[in-house]
Design an enzyme around this catalytic site. Structure first.
Site, PDB file in Angstrom:
ATOM      1  N   LYS A  49      14.183   1.838   5.527  1.00  0.00           N
ATOM      2  CA  LYS A  49      14.076   0.412   5.780  1.00  0.00           C
ATOM      3  C   LYS A  49      15.300  -0.210   5.656  1.00  0.00           C
ATOM      4  CE  LYS A  49      10.015   1.685   4.824  1.00  0.00           C
ATOM      5  NZ  LYS A  49       8.795   2.067   6.153  1.00  0.00           N
ATOM      6  N   TYR A 263      -3.633   7.455   1.427  1.00  0.00           N
ATOM      7  CA  TYR A 263      -2.177   7.084   1.477  1.00  0.00           C
ATOM      8  C   TYR A 263      -1.353   7.334  -0.133  1.00  0.00           C
ATOM      9  CZ  TYR A 263       1.984   4.141   1.471  1.00  0.00           C
ATOM     10  OH  TYR A 263       3.175   3.403   1.356  1.00  0.00           O
ATOM     11  N   TYR A 289       6.039   9.671   1.700  1.00  0.00           N
ATOM     12  CA  TYR A 289       6.318   9.645   3.243  1.00  0.00           C
ATOM     13  C   TYR A 289       6.965  11.035   3.708  1.00  0.00           C
ATOM     14  CZ  TYR A 289       5.201   4.705   3.891  1.00  0.00           C
ATOM     15  OH  TYR A 289       4.673   3.600   3.990  1.00  0.00           O
TER      16      TYR A 289
END
Length: 333
Positions: A49, A263, A289
């Site tokens: 990010k 998730y 992730y």
């Protein structure tokens, strides 16, 4: 592609390393494995990010913002990095954290990214799983405007065309590194969720005609909607760059067979991948992730997707601090 015309705050430690994973290659007996270390971008323990926030926060400042708002899951890596860069720039930061797992474990709700969010001074609010998070951010932005603030809303994962520019730069950086090493990359593999990382990579590599296919390993959505989301965002990014029509639909490939129960919910493959990378390469993955992304890569190697002698690069999106939120799920060492 003229990236210099976009406002940018240079904060990432870049170029990030491109390293061989020799022991993992030997253990799996498949293609030559490499890792692009975007866990080493430097901001608040690093992660993908940071590259997106270089462009997003520059845009926020150009719009006169004094506050940023974003959202993510409870253990969001994006939220942690946003809180950190907001602190560095002297901006107020509001994070809306969605309960996507239902976990009530103390480590999940208080440690890892959540602890760092608070340490960076962010203002946290919780949302139930399934909440319309964009609507929740819009309501918060309206309230803050009524109080005289100037909020700037960043989508989850920093995944819009401005944020995806960060991974256009990464794609070009990787091409330069591969050329310097005379490394012919057969596939670039990475985890894909909110779509900005994969979309930026596809836009950058397609725009440069690099001939490097990108495989996203999905962490949330099924294959069809994930690919559609990545393709739309890659097209928007190409349009922003002034190269409309540069993205082929067949350049977007996502394998979503490794999501598991949902998730942020651990899988046996993720736990194996995290453990294997730690013990073979001394590299920490995250449980949401990169752990699931690597689990997919390992399984596909075992299935024979790539031949010996081919070169596969795994883009590490960071987030290892999230491991501290999953102590309840990881087996004792």
């Amino acid at each position: 592609m003229k990236l210099a015309r976009f406002a940018r705050i240079r904060i990432a430690h870049a170029p990030t390393p491109l390293e061989p994973m020799q022991r993992l290659t030997q253990l799996l007996g498949g293609p030559n494995l490499w890792i692009k270390r975007d866990d080493c971008t430097g901001l608040a323990t690093g992660g993908n990010k940071t590259r997106k926030l270089e462009f997003l926060m520059a845009d926020a400042l150009e719009h006169g913002a004094d506050t940023v708002i974003t959202q993510g899951a409870t253990q969001s890596n994006h939220a942690r990095q946003t809180a950190a860069i907001a602190a560095r720039l002297g901006l107020q930061c509001h994070l809306i954290l969605e309960d996507r797992t239902g976990y009530r474990h103390d480590d999940y709700r208080r440690s890892g990214n959540v602890f760092l969010d608070q340490l960076f001074g962010a203002r946290l609010s919780d949302a139930a799983g399934g909440t319309d998070m964009d609507a929740a951010m819009a309501r918060l932005a309206e309230r803050l405007r009524s109080e005289g603030r100037k909020p700037y809303v960043i989508p989850g994962g920093g995944s819009n065309a401005i944020g995806a520019l960060g991974y256009v730069t990464c794609a070009l950086e990787l091409v330069d590194q591969a050329n310097d090493r005379e490394l012919d990359i057969d596939t670039l593999v990475t985890a894909t969720g909110s779509a900005g990382t994969q979309a930026g990579l596809v836009a950058g590599l397609e725009g440069a005609r690099a001939g490097i296919p990108v495989l996203g390993i999905g962490v949330r959505a099924p294959k069809a909607p994930q690919e559609d989301k990545v393709f739309r965002l890659a097209e928007q990014t190409a349009d922003l760059l002034g190269v409309p029509g540069a993205i082929r639909r067949d350049a977007v490939d996502a394998n979503c067979d490794y999501v598991g129960a949902g998730y942020g919910v651990p899988t046996p493959g993720m736990i194996e991948a995290v453990t294997l990378l730690a013990r073979s390469e001394g590299i920490l993955l995250d449980p949401v992730y990169s752990g699931k992304g690597m689990a997919g890569l390992i399984d596909l190697i075992r299935q024979g997707r790539w031949r010996k002698g081919q070169n596969v690069v795994f883009l590490h999106t960071g987030g290892a601090v999230g491991l501290y939120g999953y102590l309840h799920a990881m087996p004792a060492a």
